[in-house]
Write an enzyme that holds these catalytic residues in place. Structure first.
Site, PDB file in Angstrom:
ATOM      1  N   ASP A   9       0.860  -1.171   0.000  1.00  0.00           N
ATOM      2  CA  ASP A   9       0.000   0.000   0.000  1.00  0.00           C
ATOM      3  C   ASP A   9       0.907   1.234   0.000  1.00  0.00           C
ATOM      4  O   ASP A   9       2.111   1.136   0.261  1.00  0.00           O
ATOM      5  CB  ASP A   9      -0.894  -0.034   1.247  1.00  0.00           C
ATOM      6  CG  ASP A   9      -1.783   1.176   1.361  1.00  0.00           C
ATOM      7  OD1 ASP A   9      -2.409   1.560   0.355  1.00  0.00           O
ATOM      8  OD2 ASP A   9      -1.830   1.762   2.455  1.00  0.00           O
ATOM      9  N   ASP A  11      -0.148   5.194   0.995  1.00  0.00           N
ATOM     10  CA  ASP A  11      -0.381   6.111   2.112  1.00  0.00           C
ATOM     11  C   ASP A  11      -0.491   5.342   3.420  1.00  0.00           C
ATOM     12  O   ASP A  11      -1.302   4.419   3.534  1.00  0.00           O
ATOM     13  CB  ASP A  11      -1.662   6.916   1.882  1.00  0.00           C
ATOM     14  CG  ASP A  11      -1.586   7.775   0.632  1.00  0.00           C
ATOM     15  OD1 ASP A  11      -1.042   8.874   0.709  1.00  0.00           O
ATOM     16  OD2 ASP A  11      -2.059   7.308  -0.424  1.00  0.00           O
ATOM     17  N   TYR A  45     -10.010   8.870   8.002  1.00  0.00           N
ATOM     18  CA  TYR A  45     -10.845   8.814   6.806  1.00  0.00           C
ATOM     19  C   TYR A  45     -10.130   8.181   5.611  1.00  0.00           C
ATOM     20  O   TYR A  45     -10.745   7.923   4.576  1.00  0.00           O
ATOM     21  CB  TYR A  45     -11.279  10.226   6.394  1.00  0.00           C
ATOM     22  CG  TYR A  45     -12.162  10.939   7.392  1.00  0.00           C
ATOM     23  CD1 TYR A  45     -12.919  10.244   8.328  1.00  0.00           C
ATOM     24  CD2 TYR A  45     -12.254  12.334   7.381  1.00  0.00           C
ATOM     25  CE1 TYR A  45     -13.724  10.915   9.232  1.00  0.00           C
ATOM     26  CE2 TYR A  45     -13.068  13.006   8.279  1.00  0.00           C
ATOM     27  CZ  TYR A  45     -13.802  12.302   9.192  1.00  0.00           C
ATOM     28  OH  TYR A  45     -14.605  12.979  10.083  1.00  0.00           O
ATOM     29  N   ASP A 163      -1.515  -0.887   5.843  1.00  0.00           N
ATOM     30  CA  ASP A 163      -1.921  -0.386   7.163  1.00  0.00           C
ATOM     31  C   ASP A 163      -3.435  -0.354   7.333  1.00  0.00           C
ATOM     32  O   ASP A 163      -3.926   0.270   8.268  1.00  0.00           O
ATOM     33  CB  ASP A 163      -1.365   1.030   7.368  1.00  0.00           C
ATOM     34  CG  ASP A 163      -2.070   2.053   6.491  1.00  0.00           C
ATOM     35  OD1 ASP A 163      -2.186   1.804   5.259  1.00  0.00           O
ATOM     36  OD2 ASP A 163      -2.512   3.096   7.014  1.00  0.00           O
TER      37      ASP A 163
END
Length: 212
Positions: A9, A11, A45, A163
Site C-alpha cells: 500500500d 499512504d 478517513y 496499514d
C-alpha cells in the site's frame, strides 16, 4: 514460508501523507464555509480512495462529485509539501529487487505517480497500480491480482503489506500472505494477518527469515 514478491500500500505504509491530505481537505472545507477538522480525523478517513475520503470529510448532504474534483486539484498542489517516506522504508526497498515489488494503492494513479516520482521512489517498483487502474479498488482482489500478473509472480510467494483492513482483505482474497503495518493511518478492522510489523525497520527482520 518462502516469499520473494512484496506488494505495498502507499499512504500510511510507504509514505506519511496525512498532513498534505489534511491541508487539501481543509482548503476544500474552507471554500465551502466549513470549519477545519483535525489532522487525526482526516487520518481516520483514509484508506478507501479519494471519493470516500471527501465524502467522510464533508457533511453527508453536502457532497458533490465537483467537490471531489476540487479536492484532487487542491491535493495535487500540496502533494509533496510534507509527505515523506517513513524512516526505514528506503532501506528496505534498497534491499529488494524492483522486479519483485509493486505498489497497490487506492490513490488515483496520476497522483500516485506524481508522489512516487517526487520522492524518487518510482524505480523501486516493477508494477504500480492506482485506485483507478482497475475496474475495482481494494478490498477487491483485482488490483492485487493485476500487480502479480504484471510482475509475473505467484500469489503463493507474495505478501501484501499495508496499514488498512482493505489491504488485508484484498491480499487474502488474492491468496497472498499479508502483513499489517501498525504505524500507518488505518486499522486492521479485526482482520487477521500473517505478519504484524510495528515499525518499518520490522520489515527487514520479519522478511529476512522468510524470503529467498
Amino acid at each position: 514460508m518462502s516469499l520473494d514478491t512484496f506488494l505495498f500500500d502507499l499512504d500510511g505504509t510507504l509514505v506519511d501523507s496525512v498532513a498534505d491530505l489534511a491541508t487539501a481537505i481543509n482548503l476544500l472545507r474552507a471554500e465551502l464555509s466549513l470549519e477545519p477538522i483535525a489532522q487525526e480525523r482526516v487520518r481516520g478517513y483514509v484508506g478507501d480512495g479519494a471519493r470516500m475520503l471527501v465524502r467522510r470529510a464533508l457533511p453527508a448532504d453536502l457532497y458533490r462529485d465537483a467537490h471531489l474534483e476540487r479536492f484532487l486539484i487542491l491535493y495535487r498542489a500540496h502533494l509533496l509539501d510534507q509527505t515523506r517516506p517513513y524512516p526505514g522504508i528506503p532501506d528496505f526497498l534498497d534491499s529488494r529487487e524492483p522486479a519483485r515489488m509493486a505498489v497497490v494503492t487506492n490513490k488515483p494513479y496520476l497522483l500516485t505517480m506524481d508522489l512516487l516520482n517526487g520522492l524518487n521512489l518510482t524505480s523501486y517498483f516493477g508494477a504500480i497500480i492506482g485506485g483507478d487502474s482497475c475496474r475495482t479498488k481494494k478490498p477487491d482482489p483485482l488490483p492485487v491480482q493485476t500487480a502479480l500478473r504484471q510482475l509475473n509472480a505467484s500469489p503463493r510467494r507474495a505478501v501484501m503489506i499495508g496499514d488498512h483492513h482493505t489491504d488485508l482483505h484484498a491480499g487474502q482474497a488474492a491468496g497472498l500472505a499479508t502483513c499489517f503495518c501498525t504505524w500507518g493511518m488505518g486499522n486492521d478492522g479485526g482482520v487477521p494477518s500473517t505478519f504484524r510489523a510495528y515499525s518499518p525497520t520490522d520489515l527487514a527482520r520479519i522478511f529476512s527469515g522468510v524470503a529467498s
